[in-house]
Design a protein around this motif. Structure first.
Motif, mmCIF file in Angstrom:
data_model
loop_
_atom_site.group_PDB
_atom_site.id
_atom_site.type_symbol
_atom_site.label_atom_id
_atom_site.label_comp_id
_atom_site.label_asym_id
_atom_site.label_seq_id
_atom_site.Cartn_x
_atom_site.Cartn_y
_atom_site.Cartn_z
ATOM 1 N N VAL A 190 0.872 -1.177 0.000
ATOM 2 C CA VAL A 190 0.000 0.000 0.000
ATOM 3 C C VAL A 190 0.904 1.221 0.000
ATOM 4 O O VAL A 190 1.806 1.344 0.844
ATOM 5 N N PHE A 191 0.672 2.151 -0.940
ATOM 6 C CA PHE A 191 1.588 3.261 -1.142
ATOM 7 C C PHE A 191 0.832 4.582 -1.264
ATOM 8 O O PHE A 191 -0.303 4.633 -1.737
ATOM 9 N N ALA A 192 1.490 5.650 -0.833
ATOM 10 C CA ALA A 192 0.930 6.990 -0.993
ATOM 11 C C ALA A 192 1.213 7.490 -2.400
ATOM 12 O O ALA A 192 2.246 7.170 -2.988
ATOM 13 N N ASN A 193 0.282 8.259 -2.936
ATOM 14 C CA ASN A 193 0.510 8.932 -4.212
ATOM 15 C C ASN A 193 1.308 10.188 -3.911
ATOM 16 O O ASN A 193 0.772 11.158 -3.377
ATOM 17 N N GLU A 194 2.594 10.178 -4.210
ATOM 18 C CA GLU A 194 3.463 11.271 -3.801
ATOM 19 C C GLU A 194 3.078 12.607 -4.415
ATOM 20 O O GLU A 194 3.442 13.661 -3.891
ATOM 21 N N LEU A 195 2.326 12.607 -5.521
ATOM 22 C CA LEU A 195 1.868 13.855 -6.116
ATOM 23 C C LEU A 195 0.632 14.397 -5.410
ATOM 24 O O LEU A 195 0.321 15.581 -5.505
ATOM 25 N N ASN A 196 -0.074 13.530 -4.712
ATOM 26 C CA ASN A 196 -1.253 13.923 -3.946
ATOM 27 C C ASN A 196 -1.466 12.889 -2.853
ATOM 28 O O ASN A 196 -2.175 11.903 -3.045
ATOM 29 N N CYS A 197 -0.843 13.105 -1.687
ATOM 30 C CA CYS A 197 -0.832 12.081 -0.641
ATOM 31 C C CYS A 197 -2.151 11.946 0.105
ATOM 32 O O CYS A 197 -2.255 11.145 1.036
ATOM 33 N N SER A 198 -3.170 12.717 -0.305
ATOM 34 C CA SER A 198 -4.504 12.435 0.233
ATOM 35 C C SER A 198 -5.057 11.180 -0.438
ATOM 36 O O SER A 198 -6.073 10.637 -0.010
ATOM 37 N N GLN A 199 -4.355 10.711 -1.470
ATOM 38 C CA GLN A 199 -4.703 9.467 -2.151
ATOM 39 C C GLN A 199 -3.640 8.409 -1.857
ATOM 40 O O GLN A 199 -2.467 8.734 -1.667
ATOM 41 N N TYR A 200 -4.063 7.174 -1.805
ATOM 42 C CA TYR A 200 -3.131 6.067 -1.697
ATOM 43 C C TYR A 200 -3.689 4.885 -2.478
ATOM 44 O O TYR A 200 -4.851 4.899 -2.897
ATOM 45 N N TYR A 201 -2.858 3.889 -2.724
ATOM 46 C CA TYR A 201 -3.286 2.795 -3.587
ATOM 47 C C TYR A 201 -2.661 1.482 -3.134
ATOM 48 O O TYR A 201 -1.584 1.449 -2.557
ATOM 49 N N THR A 202 -3.399 0.427 -3.402
ATOM 50 C CA THR A 202 -2.950 -0.921 -3.079
ATOM 51 C C THR A 202 -2.511 -1.628 -4.356
ATOM 52 O O THR A 202 -3.223 -1.578 -5.363
ATOM 53 N N CYS A 203 -1.358 -2.261 -4.332
ATOM 54 C CA CYS A 203 -0.845 -3.003 -5.486
ATOM 55 C C CYS A 203 -0.894 -4.504 -5.188
ATOM 56 O O CYS A 203 -0.324 -4.961 -4.195
ATOM 57 N N ILE A 204 -1.591 -5.237 -6.033
ATOM 58 C CA ILE A 204 -1.715 -6.689 -5.900
ATOM 59 C C ILE A 204 -1.285 -7.324 -7.215
ATOM 60 O O ILE A 204 -1.730 -6.898 -8.286
ATOM 61 N N PHE A 205 -0.443 -8.334 -7.138
ATOM 62 C CA PHE A 205 0.004 -9.006 -8.362
ATOM 63 C C PHE A 205 -0.798 -10.284 -8.561
ATOM 64 O O PHE A 205 -0.932 -11.101 -7.653
ATOM 65 N N THR A 206 -1.377 -10.441 -9.759
ATOM 66 C CA THR A 206 -2.154 -11.628 -10.099
ATOM 67 C C THR A 206 -1.565 -12.288 -11.343
ATOM 68 O O THR A 206 -0.610 -11.783 -11.934
ATOM 69 N N THR A 207 -2.156 -13.402 -11.732
ATOM 70 C CA THR A 207 -1.679 -14.100 -12.936
ATOM 71 C C THR A 207 -1.898 -13.269 -14.186
ATOM 72 O O THR A 207 -1.270 -13.513 -15.213
ATOM 73 N N ASN A 208 -2.794 -12.277 -14.107
ATOM 74 C CA ASN A 208 -3.061 -11.406 -15.256
ATOM 75 C C ASN A 208 -2.301 -10.089 -15.175
ATOM 76 O O ASN A 208 -2.538 -9.189 -15.971
ATOM 77 N N GLY A 209 -1.398 -9.986 -14.195
ATOM 78 C CA GLY A 209 -0.628 -8.757 -14.053
ATOM 79 C C GLY A 209 -1.026 -7.988 -12.803
ATOM 80 O O GLY A 209 -1.686 -8.509 -11.902
ATOM 81 N N TRP A 210 -0.622 -6.723 -12.740
ATOM 82 C CA TRP A 210 -0.869 -5.898 -11.567
ATOM 83 C C TRP A 210 -2.316 -5.421 -11.510
ATOM 84 O O TRP A 210 -2.891 -5.010 -12.513
ATOM 85 N N VAL A 211 -2.877 -5.463 -10.312
ATOM 86 C CA VAL A 211 -4.187 -4.877 -10.037
ATOM 87 C C VAL A 211 -3.965 -3.726 -9.067
ATOM 88 O O VAL A 211 -3.324 -3.891 -8.029
ATOM 89 N N GLN A 212 -4.475 -2.553 -9.423
ATOM 90 C CA GLN A 212 -4.269 -1.359 -8.610
ATOM 91 C C GLN A 212 -5.614 -0.850 -8.097
ATOM 92 O O GLN A 212 -6.525 -0.578 -8.868
ATOM 93 N N LYS A 213 -5.731 -0.727 -6.778
ATOM 94 C CA LYS A 213 -6.968 -0.267 -6.161
ATOM 95 C C LYS A 213 -6.728 1.090 -5.503
ATOM 96 O O LYS A 213 -5.992 1.204 -4.535
ATOM 97 N N PRO A 214 -7.353 2.166 -6.003
ATOM 98 C CA PRO A 214 -7.155 3.497 -5.416
ATOM 99 C C PRO A 214 -8.026 3.712 -4.183
ATOM 100 O O PRO A 214 -9.112 3.156 -4.061
#
Length: 330
Positions: A190-214
Motif C-alpha cells: 500500500v503506497f501513498a501517491n506522492e503527487l497527492n498524498c490524500s490518495q493512496y493505492y494498493t498493489c496486488i500481483f495476479t496471474t493477469n498482471g498488476w491490479v491497482q486499487k485506489p
C-alpha cells in the motif's frame, strides 16, 4: 475511376462500395482508392454506408468483405453508421454499430474531413497532431488518450501502442498512468501517491498482471489528512516527524535521520539562536552512540552501539507550507 476532385464518391459499378479520391503528396495529382460497405449500400448524399433499402435500386455485388472487430465497437457508439478514427492509423467503418477497421497505409493518417468525405478517411500527411515531427518522440494519440505512438524518425509513420486498462498516456511523463494519476505498481503493498498524498493505492500481483486499487483519505469528518506509509494510516501531516534538528542547548546529539552522524551545538552569540550548529559524520565503519563516554556521545564500531537507532525516513509527500503554518505546527 478517374478522380476529378478530393472526396468520397459512389463506386461507378457497385453501390455496395465507394471510392476515395485523394491527393498524391509527391505528384499533386489525385488517385482513387476503393472501399467496401461490407454488404450494405453507400449513400452518396451522406457519404456513409447504410441499409440497402435507403438507396433506391441498389443491389451490391458480392466481393471481399472486411472483418469486424468487436473490440472497437465502442468507437461506433453514437455513430452507428459513420466513418470514424479509432486512432491515428486506424479508420473504422461503423455499420449498424459494428466496427470494421481499415488500417491506414504507409504515409497515410486517419483524418476527419466531414465536407469531402463525410467523416474519417485515411489521408496523406494529415492531421498534423498525428505526424512525426521529431525523431525518438512519444506522443499521445490524437483520437484516444489511452493510446500513444512512437516516432522513430521525423516524417516516419507513427507506431501505435495501447496503454493498460484504466490507464491513459501522460505526454509530460512519456508513460501510461492510471486515470486517478497514480504511479505504476512495481511491488506488492500500500503506497501513498506522492503527487497527492490524500490518495493512496494498493498493489496486488495476479496471474493477469498488476491490479491497482485506489483509495482516499478524504472523508466527511476529517480533511487535509495524508497517507503515512510508515504507519499505514491517514494522518495529519503536520504532526509527522520530519527529522529536522535544531540546537536548543549545548552538547552533541544524534542525527535523527542518520545513525552514522551527529550534531554539535556550541554557544555562539553571533547566531540568532545563540547556538552554532555543526553537522558531523562518523568515519566509515563507525556509528554514533549517544550513551558512550558517560552519555556525552561518541563514534563507536558499527554494531556495538548500546542505544537503539531508528532513523526517521524521509516522507515523499508534498505538504503545502500554509497547511501546517495555519495550525502553528512545523
Amino acid at each position: 475511376m478517374n478522380c476529378q476532385s478530393i472526396g468520397r464518391f459512389r463506386h461507378p459499378y457497385d453501390c455496395g462500395k465507394f471510392v476515395d479520391c485523394l491527393p498524391d503528396p509527391e505528384t499533386g495529382k489525385l488517385y482513387s482508392r476503393e472501399g467496401s460497405c461490407n454488404g450494405q449500400a453507400f449513400h452518396p448524399t451522406f457519404k456513409k454506408c447504410g441499409s440497402i433499402d435507403k438507396v433506391k435500386g441498389c443491389k451490391p455485388r458480392s466481393g471481399r468483405a472486411i472483418a469486424a472487430n468487436h473490440k472497437l465497437d465502442y468507437v461506433c457508439e453514437g455513430a452507428s453508421s459513420e466513418f470514424v478514427c479509432a486512432d491515428c492509423k486506424t479508420l473504422v467503418n461503423c455499420i449498424n454499430g459494428t466496427a470494421y477497421p481499415e488500417p491506414c497505409a504507409s504515409g497515410d493518417l486517419c483524418a476527419v474531413k466531414d465536407a469531402q468525405f463525410g467523416g474519417g478517411v485515411c489521408y496523406p500527411s494529415e492531421p498534423i497532431e498525428c505526424m512525426c515531427e521529431h525523431p525518438n518522440e512519444f506522443k499521445v494519440d490524437y483520437y484516444d488518450e489511452t493510446r500513444f505512438f512512437f516516432c522513430e524518425n521525423q516524417g516516419s509513420d507513427p507506431v501505435i501502442y495501447q496503454c493498460p486498462d484504466d490507464h491513459l498516456f501522460v505526454p509530460s511523463l512519456s508513460q501510461c498512468r492510471s486515470y486517478a494519476g497514480l504511479p505504476e505498481c512495481t511491488s506488492i503493498g500500500v503506497f501513498a501517491n506522492e503527487l497527492n498524498c490524500s490518495q493512496y493505492y494498493t498493489c496486488i500481483f495476479t496471474t493477469n498482471g498488476w491490479v491497482q486499487k485506489p483509495s482516499s483519505c478524504d472523508n466527511e469528518t476529517h480533511s487535509g489528512l495524508m497517507y503515512n506509509e510508515q504507519t499505514g494510516k491517514c494522518e495529519d501531516p503536520c504532526t509527522w516527524d520530519t527529522g529536522k534538528f535544531s540546537c536548543s542547548v549545548e552538547g552533541r546529539f544524534p542525527d535523527p535521520v542518520n545513525c552514522n552522524a551527529y550534531y554539535e551545538c556550541v554557544e555562539d552569540d553571533s547566531y540568532e539562536s545563540g547556538l552554532r550548529q555543526t553537522h558531523h559524520s562518523c568515519p566509515d565503519g563507525y556509528e554514533w552512540d549517544p550513551t558512550a563516554r558517560e552519555a556525552f556521545g561518541h563514534c563507536v564500531v558499527q554494531g556495538t552501539r548500546k542505544a537503539k537507532c531508528s532513523p526517521v525516513k524521509e516522507n515523499k509527500c508534498f505538504i503545502p507550507q500554509d497547511q501546517c503554518n495555519a495550525t502553528g505546527d512545523q
